[in-house]
Write a protein that holds these residues in place. Structure first.
Motif: not given
Length: 391
Positions: A315-317, A321-324
């Protein structure tokens, strides 16, 4: 957008994870994938929890963009349908134990005679040869026999069951995709297909890239926590004051210096740490990490280029911002006007990829459509359904 593999047509006889993950990548890249499923013996992935609106989330993801034709391959008419399909397909992917497809009359030799351009891919636990070829196994077994588990984990607690299926995916799925695409390129030159034998144990053995190279060339047996990358150095995970974890990969001197300066212990940043000194260094670093909470450490290292990152939950991943920014989540149509959030194809092509078409389909959802495309009349299809050849 049609995708880079839009010219390929794939018959997929696989179930569970290894084959379906491979054909998912092909489908995401534009290949036309048709699953051949038993109408009676259900793919266990279909019932794996958790479920979203009565459908397994894993199945809906791993089988997106694929059509489903339900056939009872124990019946001669079903086998003839497959033989007809083979004429117009480039690749066949199967995951049965060795000899099963031959007994059904659908082995490589039989189908090659129908379509010499066919690329036939078999994914199994141990391969088509050797004393274990008919033995049952799962991901954990392949990693054990391939030597991977022997140098993974902790000395005092032994090997760890991984959170992802390394042998299934990195061993089976990804190697199968690499191999079959290589065969496609070779076919462009020769005009003929070939058979590809993918063993998940073989491919897992090849993942012993550095440790295996060291043993074969130098006789250095890898063990748990005895080399730089498996816990034998300060390259490791460190517990925070509030019971969370941080990853530290500060191997190069510049990164090591920034790590130690950030923690207020610049004297720890020596250029060369001897193996016998690693335990002392790790203990010192652990003390410093446990002085701070997870949030404090995330803030501390946010602007420090030291190869230190927090261990995130899924959920945090998803909120990182990088993964988003990399757009790793897709909204995939369910077929009823709504959509399901799924992991997106991670490959980025400059020309783009086709939008996801639908989640994994119901068994035989496209049977009538596929048979009609083969020239079967509505009456013939009805008769095949009545005879339970088609589901």
């Amino acid at each position: 957008m049609s995708g880079p593999l839009a010219s390929l047509k794939v018959l997929d006889f696989s179930t569970l994870l290894p084959g379906p993950f491979a054909s998912l990548l092909l489908a995401d890249m534009g290949a036309e994938v048709l699953r051949i499923e038993s109408p009676a013996r259900i793919d266990l992935l279909r019932v794996l929890p958790p479920h979203d609106r009565g459908t397994s989330a894993s199945h809906a993801y791993l089988n997106r963009n694929k059509r489903s034709l339900a056939l009872d391959l124990k019946q001669a008419e079903a086998v003839e349908i497959v033989r007809e399909l083979v004429k117009g397909h480039d690749i066949l992917l199967e995951q049965f134990r060795p000899g099963v497809m031959e007994r059904l009359g659908l082995g490589y030799a039989a189908l090659k005679a129908i379509n010499p351009r066919l690329i036939y891919v078999s994914i199994t636990g141990y391969g088509q040869t050797g004393p274990y070829k008919d033995r049952a196994g799962h991901d954990i077994n392949y990693l054990a026999l391939a030597g991977v588990a022997s140098h993974t984990g902790r000395r005092d607690s032994g090997p760890l069951p991984l959170g992802v299926q390394l042998a299934d995916v990195a061993g089976g799925s990804l190697h199968a995709v690499v191999g079959l695409l290589a065969a496609v390129i070779a076919r462009q030159q020769s005009g003929v297909g070939q058979y590809l034998d993918v063993s998940m144990t073989d491919c897992s053995f090849s993942l012993n890239a550095m440790a295996g190279a060291g043993y074969l060339a130098c006789g250095v047996e890898p063990e748990r926590e005895n080399h730089v990358l498996n816990g034998g150095s300060f390259y490791d995970y460190y517990r925070t004051r509030d019971g969370r974890w941080m990853s530290v990969g500060s191997l190069e001197p510049g990164f090591m210096q920034q790590l130690c300066v950030a923690l207020g212990r610049p004297e720890l940043a020596v250029h060369s740490v001897k193996p016998e000194q690693q335990a002392v260094l790790k203990q010192a670093l652990q003390v410093e990490f446990e002085k701070r909470s997870f949030d404090e450490l995330c803030e501390l290292f946010a602007g420090v280029d030291a190869c230190v990152e927090p261990v995130l939950s899924l959920s945090e991943a998803l909120q990182h911002p990088q993964l988003k920014a990399r757009e790793l989540v897709s909204q995939v149509p369910r077929g009823d006007g709504s959509s399901q959030a799924q992991i997106a194809c991670p490959l980025k092509f400059s020309e783009g990829l086709p939008a996801p078409r639908h989640i994994g389909a119901a068994v035989g959802a496209h049977s009538d459509e596929v048979l009609a495309q083969l020239g079967f009349s509505a009456q013939r299809i009805a008769d095949l359904r009545q005879a339970r050849v088609v589901g």
